[in-house]
Design a protein around this motif. Sequence first.
Motif, PDB file in Angstrom:
ATOM      1  N   SER A   1       0.816  -1.214   0.000  1.00  0.00           N
ATOM      2  CA  SER A   1       0.000   0.000   0.000  1.00  0.00           C
ATOM      3  C   SER A   1       0.849   1.264   0.000  1.00  0.00           C
ATOM      4  O   SER A   1       0.571   2.214  -0.735  1.00  0.00           O
ATOM      5  CB  SER A   1      -0.941   0.011   1.198  1.00  0.00           C
ATOM      6  OG  SER A   1      -0.214  -0.002   2.412  1.00  0.00           O
TER       7      SER A   1
ATOM      8  N   LEU B   1      -5.104  -6.103  -3.413  1.00  0.00           N
ATOM      9  CA  LEU B   1      -6.345  -5.351  -3.215  1.00  0.00           C
ATOM     10  C   LEU B   1      -7.234  -6.024  -2.181  1.00  0.00           C
ATOM     11  O   LEU B   1      -7.857  -5.360  -1.339  1.00  0.00           O
ATOM     12  CB  LEU B   1      -7.093  -5.245  -4.548  1.00  0.00           C
ATOM     13  CG  LEU B   1      -6.392  -4.474  -5.677  1.00  0.00           C
ATOM     14  CD1 LEU B   1      -7.140  -4.672  -6.985  1.00  0.00           C
ATOM     15  CD2 LEU B   1      -6.296  -3.001  -5.325  1.00  0.00           C
TER      16      LEU B   1
ATOM     17  N   HIS C   1      -5.631  -5.829   1.480  1.00  0.00           N
ATOM     18  CA  HIS C   1      -5.742  -4.497   2.083  1.00  0.00           C
ATOM     19  C   HIS C   1      -7.173  -3.969   2.049  1.00  0.00           C
ATOM     20  O   HIS C   1      -7.403  -2.803   2.394  1.00  0.00           O
ATOM     21  CB  HIS C   1      -4.794  -3.528   1.377  1.00  0.00           C
ATOM     22  CG  HIS C   1      -3.352  -3.794   1.643  1.00  0.00           C
ATOM     23  ND1 HIS C   1      -2.712  -3.372   2.785  1.00  0.00           N
ATOM     24  CD2 HIS C   1      -2.414  -4.473   0.934  1.00  0.00           C
ATOM     25  CE1 HIS C   1      -1.452  -3.763   2.764  1.00  0.00           C
ATOM     26  NE2 HIS C   1      -1.245  -4.439   1.650  1.00  0.00           N
TER      27      HIS C   1
ATOM     28  N   LEU D   1      -9.134  -3.025  -0.300  1.00  0.00           N
ATOM     29  CA  LEU D   1      -9.349  -1.857  -1.138  1.00  0.00           C
ATOM     30  C   LEU D   1     -10.415  -2.119  -2.202  1.00  0.00           C
ATOM     31  O   LEU D   1     -10.975  -1.168  -2.761  1.00  0.00           O
ATOM     32  CB  LEU D   1      -8.039  -1.436  -1.804  1.00  0.00           C
ATOM     33  CG  LEU D   1      -6.922  -1.002  -0.863  1.00  0.00           C
ATOM     34  CD1 LEU D   1      -5.654  -0.692  -1.640  1.00  0.00           C
ATOM     35  CD2 LEU D   1      -7.350   0.218  -0.048  1.00  0.00           C
TER      36      LEU D   1
ATOM     37  N   CYS E   1      -2.093  -1.214  -5.330  1.00  0.00           N
ATOM     38  CA  CYS E   1      -2.595  -0.445  -4.180  1.00  0.00           C
ATOM     39  C   CYS E   1      -2.166   1.025  -4.229  1.00  0.00           C
ATOM     40  O   CYS E   1      -2.258   1.733  -3.211  1.00  0.00           O
ATOM     41  CB  CYS E   1      -2.127  -1.087  -2.885  1.00  0.00           C
ATOM     42  SG  CYS E   1      -2.758  -2.759  -2.628  1.00  0.00           S
TER      43      CYS E   1
END
Length: 314
Positions: free
Chosen positions: A86, A113, A116, A118, A165
């Motif tokens: 990230s 992704l 994290h 996201l 990220c």
Amino acid sequence: MLELDELTVRYRIAGGEVPAVRGVSLSVPAGEALGLAGESGSGKSSVALALLRLLPRSADVGGRVLLDDEDVLSMKWGRLRAVRWSSASIVFQGAQHGLNPVRRIGDQIAEPLLVHKLASGAIADQRVQELLSQVGLPAWRARSYPHELSGGQRQRVMIAMALACEPQLIIADEPTTALDLMVQAQVLTLIRRLIADHGISLLMISHDLSVLADVCDRLAVMYAGRLVEVGPSSGEFRHPYSRALAAAFPTVGDPASRLAPRGLAGDPPDPQQLPGGCAFHPRCPVALETCATSDVQLRASGAGRTAACVLVGE
């Protein structure tokens, strides 16, 4: 963005310790590309892996690695996991070894992704397609396995993963070493474009100074675990080792260069048996008697350049 403060790396082995990195201090401002060069065994990859604490358990790391003023080396495990991919991501030297051979490309790009949180589901799939497009691959390649791609395509996938990220820093450890010249040029063009488009900071590692000069704003040269020169990618090198490294590459079409390649005699020193004074003096073509006893640190040599040599300024 990134600051190394007296970074040291020592590997524990049966016969003692191997000092791979000896007091490296560097900074990479936001949006800048810094190239790190040197022969094999100079400590470049140890620096790269230390930045995200990817070294094996046998490594003892000292100093500080500040990422946005936060010391990576003192982070707790949960915080470190949040920072990887990230805030800072890495493109490894061998894409074949960095990709899981039994998982599809799209799943591997989507993994950061998902980890994290996201994106997920259709949004993650859409993001994967966007990333593949950014690195010049068609969307249907998301269904491919690593062995179905060429070396250049696999390296593009690694770059897509590194961008997933939207990190502020990318560490590229010799990303073009295993590629042919045509594909290497394509990957370098891609890296330059991505830096310009996204304002990403880049630490790029290579033994090829011409590759680094083509992409990076500044260059840092390592020898025997230490920095011997830091300065703009344009302009003349001041340290004898940096000059020898730059001169070691042949000129295409030049018979003299092909028949009498320039380079350095001998090998880099054993990290466990470093010579006294300047570690480069046994191989240096212009060494003085004082070089065997004087351990010169980086000193100003004009035009934003520093070099660790007694001849700097003379």
